[in-house]
Design an enzyme around this catalytic site. Structure first.
Site, PDB file in Angstrom:
ATOM      1  N   GLU A 153       0.818  -1.213   0.000  1.00  0.00           N
ATOM      2  CA  GLU A 153       0.000   0.000   0.000  1.00  0.00           C
ATOM      3  C   GLU A 153       0.860   1.276   0.000  1.00  0.00           C
ATOM      4  O   GLU A 153       0.791   2.113   0.898  1.00  0.00           O
ATOM      5  CB  GLU A 153      -0.965   0.004   1.188  1.00  0.00           C
ATOM      6  CG  GLU A 153      -1.987  -1.118   1.125  1.00  0.00           C
ATOM      7  CD  GLU A 153      -2.915  -1.168   2.326  1.00  0.00           C
ATOM      8  OE1 GLU A 153      -3.932  -1.872   2.255  1.00  0.00           O
ATOM      9  OE2 GLU A 153      -2.615  -0.515   3.351  1.00  0.00           O
ATOM     10  N   GLU A 312      -7.019  -7.422  -1.252  1.00  0.00           N
ATOM     11  CA  GLU A 312      -7.476  -7.318   0.132  1.00  0.00           C
ATOM     12  C   GLU A 312      -8.872  -6.716   0.178  1.00  0.00           C
ATOM     13  O   GLU A 312      -9.152  -5.742  -0.517  1.00  0.00           O
ATOM     14  CB  GLU A 312      -6.563  -6.402   0.965  1.00  0.00           C
ATOM     15  CG  GLU A 312      -5.234  -6.945   1.391  1.00  0.00           C
ATOM     16  CD  GLU A 312      -4.509  -5.972   2.304  1.00  0.00           C
ATOM     17  OE1 GLU A 312      -5.187  -5.204   3.032  1.00  0.00           O
ATOM     18  OE2 GLU A 312      -3.274  -5.957   2.292  1.00  0.00           O
TER      19      GLU A 312
END
Length: 673
Positions: A153, A312
Site C-alpha cells: 500500500e 485485500e
C-alpha cells in the site's frame, strides 16, 4: 513481456494475507486443513516479516519460511510472496534514524507503526534491495510461488518526506524534469511574491511557511513524492524480474478515492505486471456498494481494461474507522462477487486468521476469533464454493457503457490552498456523478483526460480543474466526431503547472463548450439557488455559481435567483457531429439524473427502466462466453430481464426470460450463444 497471470493458478484467486509468524507452528497444520475446506487457492505471505527474515544486519533466517512455503505447496495453495520493505526492522532504524520520514513541520516520525519510510534515503534503498535479492535468490523458482508482492500500500499512511535527503533528491528530480533553474522559475511563477531562484541548491521542499507556499511548487512536490515511491518499486521489481523470471510482480493499490489521495495510479498501472487493489467499505453514511463499484471500475481502468485482482478486503468489520459495523449476512459474498463482476480475477482478504495482538486485532478475518463455529466462517466456506464455480470467467473483460475522466494531478492541484471555495470538492463531484451513472445502470470506465475515448458514446468530466491543452484538443475532437460530453464547473482552469490558461475561463474547453465564464461566484454556507428551464424544469443547487456567456451554446437551464440570476446555468453546444453539455453549479442527485438523462438521450443510450435501484447488472465477455452478473443490494427479491437464456453458474439452474435474484444475493448467468 512478463506474464500477468499468477503462475500456476488455474482457478480464481481466493484466500488472504497469511501471517503464520503470529502463531506457533502447531497451528499451521490446522490452517492448511481449513484452507482446503474453504477452497483457498492463494495466500499472501511475508509482507511484514523483515525483522524475522533478517534478525540482524546481513544475518538471514529463512527456515520458518522454507517450511511454510513447502507446507502450502503440499496442500495445493499458491503463494503471493511479499518483499517486506514496508516495515524495516528496528535495528535498521537505530543504525539509520535518518531513514524515518520528516513532516513538513520538521517533526521526525518514530519506529513503532508501519510504512515509516523516507523513500529518498540511500540506506533504506540499499537495505530494501538486499532483502529483495535474498528472497528472490532463495524462492524465485519455488514451486508454490505464484506472484511477487512488493512493499504494501504505497502512499499509506506516509507518502512525502521533507528531510534534507529528500531536498537533495527533489533538486535532482527538478533538474531532470526542467533542465534549468530558469525553467523552474517559469513553471512555478516565482516572479510572484519575489520567490525567484538562481540555483537549484536554493530550492527546498515546501516546508512550513508563514503563509501558503507556492502552489506550483507544492504540486511538483506531490509529483516528486509519488515518483520517488515508484523508483523504489521499480528497483525491487527489476531485481525480481532478473532473479525470478516468469513470475509476475505487483504491489497492492488503494484506488478508491476514499482511501488514498497521494498516488497517481495511471502511472503506477504501467509499472506492475498485474494490477491489484485493496478495498475497504467506508462507513460514512453513503451507499457503500456504490463506492465499491466505483473503486472496482477505477482499478479495472488503471489496468487498461484487463483483468485485475482484489488482493485485500474484509470479511466483516474493520478496526480503523470511528465506528466499525459488521457486514450483514450475505454481504461478504455480495461485496466479493461485485468486484469479480467488474473485472477482478478473484477475492482475497486481510487476513486469514484474526490476530490476537497488535493494532488490527479487531479487524475481521477469514478465521475469526470465534473459529469455525461462526457465521463468518460458514460464509467464507460458502463464498469459496461460489468463487470455484466461476473459474471459467478467468480472462474475460468487463463491458463498459460510458467513460468518466479522472486525473490525480488535477485532484492534487485542486486541493491546494486558496481556491475559490473550500466547499468545492473534486472527490465529492466524482462520487456524485458516478452514483448518478450507477443509478442509471451504466457501467463506467475511467479514463485519463488525454486518452482515446472515441469508443464511448458518453464522456463525463466531474472535476478537472487542471487540464492540459492536449486534453482540450482531445475532447474537442471527441465531440466533433459524434461524442456526447458532460462537463461540470471549475474544469479546464489551469495547465499542468497550476497556471491559469490564457484568455477567458474555461481555457481549453471554451471552444468545445461554446461559452466563456467571466467570473466564479461561490455561494456561502447554507445558500441555495434555483435553476429553471422553459419546459418547466426546476432544480436546486448549492456551493457554486458562475457568470456564463454563451458563444454558440444554447441555454438549457438558467439561474432563477442568486448572484447569477438570469444567466445560463446549464448549456448545450452542438459541435460537428456531437454535443457538449456544461453545468456551472453543484447539482444534487436529482438534478444530475435529469441532466444525465438528457445527455444520455443525445448519446443514444437507451434507459433501463426494468432494472430496480441498487440491483446492478454487469457483463464480462471473452473467449469462454458472455457472463451476466446480477447483484441485488436490496432487501427484496428482484427480477432481471435476460435478452437470451443461459445457465446460472452458482446454482447450476437454467435461466430465461426474467432472472430471479433473491434479496441480498448474486446470480451469474453464462448466456447462450
Amino acid at each position: 513481456m512478463p506474464d500477468t497471470t499468477p503462475r500456476g493458478l488455474t482457478r480464481l484467486a481466493f484466500g488472504g494475507d497469511y501471517n503464520p509468524e503470529q502463531w506457533p507452528e502447531s497451528v499451521w497444520q490446522e490452517d492448511v486443513r481449513l484452507m482446503r475446506e474453504a477452497g483457498v487457492t492463494m495466500v499472501s505471505v511475508g509482507i511484514f516479516s523483515w525483522a524475522l527474515l533478517e534478525p540482524s544486519p546481513g544475518t538471514y533466517d529463512f527456515g520458518w519460511l522454507d517450511r511454510l512455503l513447502d507446507l502450502l505447496h503440499e496442500h495445493g495453495v499458491r503463494v503471493d510472496l511479499g518483499t517486506p520493505t514496508v516495515v524495516p526492522p528496528v535495528w535498521f532504524y537505530r543504525a539509520h534514524p535518518e531513514a524515518l520520514p520528516v513532516t513538513a513541520e520538521g517533526v521526525r516520525y518514530e519506529f513503532g507503526s508501519r510504512a515509516a519510510v523516507c523513500h529518498s534515503n540511500a540506506d533504506y534503498r540499499a537495505a530494501a534491495a538486499r532483502i529483495t535479492t535474498a528472497l528472490a535468490e532463495r524462492y524465485g523458482s519455488h514451486p508454490a510461488l505464484a506472484l511477487w508482492h512488493v512493499h504494501n500500500e504505497y502512499g499509506v499512511p506516509v507518502s512525502a518526506c521533507y528531510c534534507d535527503s529528500c531536498a537533495a533528491h527533489f533538486r535532482r528530480w527538478l533538474a531532470a524534469a526542467y533542465g534549468t533553474v530558469d525553467a523552474v522559475n517559469e513553471a512555478w511563477g516565482t516572479a510572484f511574491w519575489g520567490q525567484r531562484y538562481t540555483d537549484f541548491e536554493q530550492i527546498n521542499p515546501p516546508r512550513l511557511t508563514p503563509a501558503t507556499v507556492n502552489p506550483a511548487q507544492a504540486l511538483d512536490y506531490k509529483r516528486f513524492a509519488d515518483a520517488t515511491m515508484r523508483e523504489n518499486f521499480r528497483m525491487e521489481r527489476d531485481i525480481l524480474h532478473r532473479l525470478s523470471p516468469g513470475v509476475p510482480v505487483t504491489t497492492n493499490f488503494m484506488t478508491a478515492l476514499s482511501q488514498c489521495d497521494s498516488v497517481d495510479y495511471w502511472a503506477w498501472g504501467r509499472e506492475v505486471d498485474l494490477v491489484t487493489n485493496d478495498h475497504y467499505l467506508i462507513t460514512d453514511g453513503r451507499r457503500t456498494h456504490v463506492n465499491l463499484a466505483m473503486a472496482a471500475d477505477l482499478t479495472r481502468s488503471v489496468a487498461g481494461g484487463a483483468p485485475w485482482l482484489l488482493l485485500e478486503h474484509s470479511t466483516s468489520g474493520v478496526n480503523w474507522q470511528p465506528r466499525n459495523p459488521a457486514k450483514a449476512p450475505g454481504q461478504m459474498a455480495r461485496n466479493s462477487l461485485a468486484h469479480v463482476a467488474r473485472g477482478s480475477e478473484g477475492a482475497m482478504f486481510f487476513q486469514w486468521r484474526q490476530s490476537r495482538r497488535g493494532a488490527e486485532k479487531f479487524h475481521s478475518a477469514m478465521v475469526p476469533h470465534g473459529g469455525t463455529g461462526t457465521r463468518v466462517w460458514r460464509e467464507v466456506v460458502e463464498l469459496g464454493s461460489f468463487v470455484d464455480a466461476l473459474a471459467e470467467i478467468r480472462g474475460t473483460r468487463t463491458d463498459a457503457d460510458v467513460a468518466v475522466l479522472w486525473d490525480w494531478h488535477s485532484w492534487w492541484a485542486q486541493t491546494l490552498d486558496w481556491r475559490p471555495s473550500v466547499d468545492h470538492d473534486a472527490r465529492e463531484r466524482a462520487d456524485v456523478f458516478y452514483e448518478a451513472l450507477y443509478d442509471r445502470h451504466l457501467t463506467v470506465d475511467f479514463a485519463h483526460p488525454e486518452a482515446d475515448v472515441s469508443r464511448y458514446p458518453l464522456v463525463v468530466v466531474p472535476a478537472l480543474y487542471l487540464m492540459t491543452e492536449a486534453a482540450g484538443r482531445n475532447l474537442t475532437a471527441y465531440v466533433e466526431g459524434g461524442g456526447t460530453l458532460v462537463v461540470s464547473y471549475f474544469s479546464g482552469i489551469v495547465d499542468e503547472h497550476d497556471a491559469v490558461h490564457e484568455g477567458a475561463y474555461p481555457g481549453p474547453l471554451r471552444d468545445v463548450l461554446g461559452l466563456t465564464v467571466e467570473e466564479f461566484s461561490p455561494l456561502l454556507p447554507g445558500e441555495r439557488v434555483r435553476i429553471t428551464g422553459p419546459d418547466g424544469t426546476e432544480l436546486g443547487a448549492d456551493v457554486w455559481t458562475e457568470f456564463v456567456v454563451p458563444r454558440g451554446a444554447d441555454t438549457v437551464l438558467a439561474y432563477a435567483d442568486g448572484p447569477a440570476a438570469g444567466l445560463p446555468a446549464v448549456t448545450r453546444h452542438r459541435l460537428g457531429e456531437g454535443t457538449a453539455w456544461y453545468v456551472s453549479t453543484r447539482l444534487g442527485a436529482d438534478g444530475l439524473d435529469t441532466l444525465l438523462g438528457r445527455a444520455a438521450a443525445d448519446a443514444r443510450i437507451a434507459p433501463r427502466p426494468d432494472l430496480p435501484r441498487d440491483v446492478e447488472v454487469v457483463r464480462r465477455t471473452g473467449e469462454s462466453g458472455t457472463y451476466l452478473f446480477a447483484v441485488n443490494h436490496t432487501g427484496a427479491d428482484a427480477k432481471v430481464p435476460l435478452e437470451v437464456p443461459g445457465t446460472e453458474l452458482l446454482t447450476g439452474e437454467r435461466a430465461a426470460g426474467r432472472l430471479a435474484v433473491p434479496a441480498g444475493a448474486v446470480r451469474v448467468v453464462r448466456l447462450d450463444g
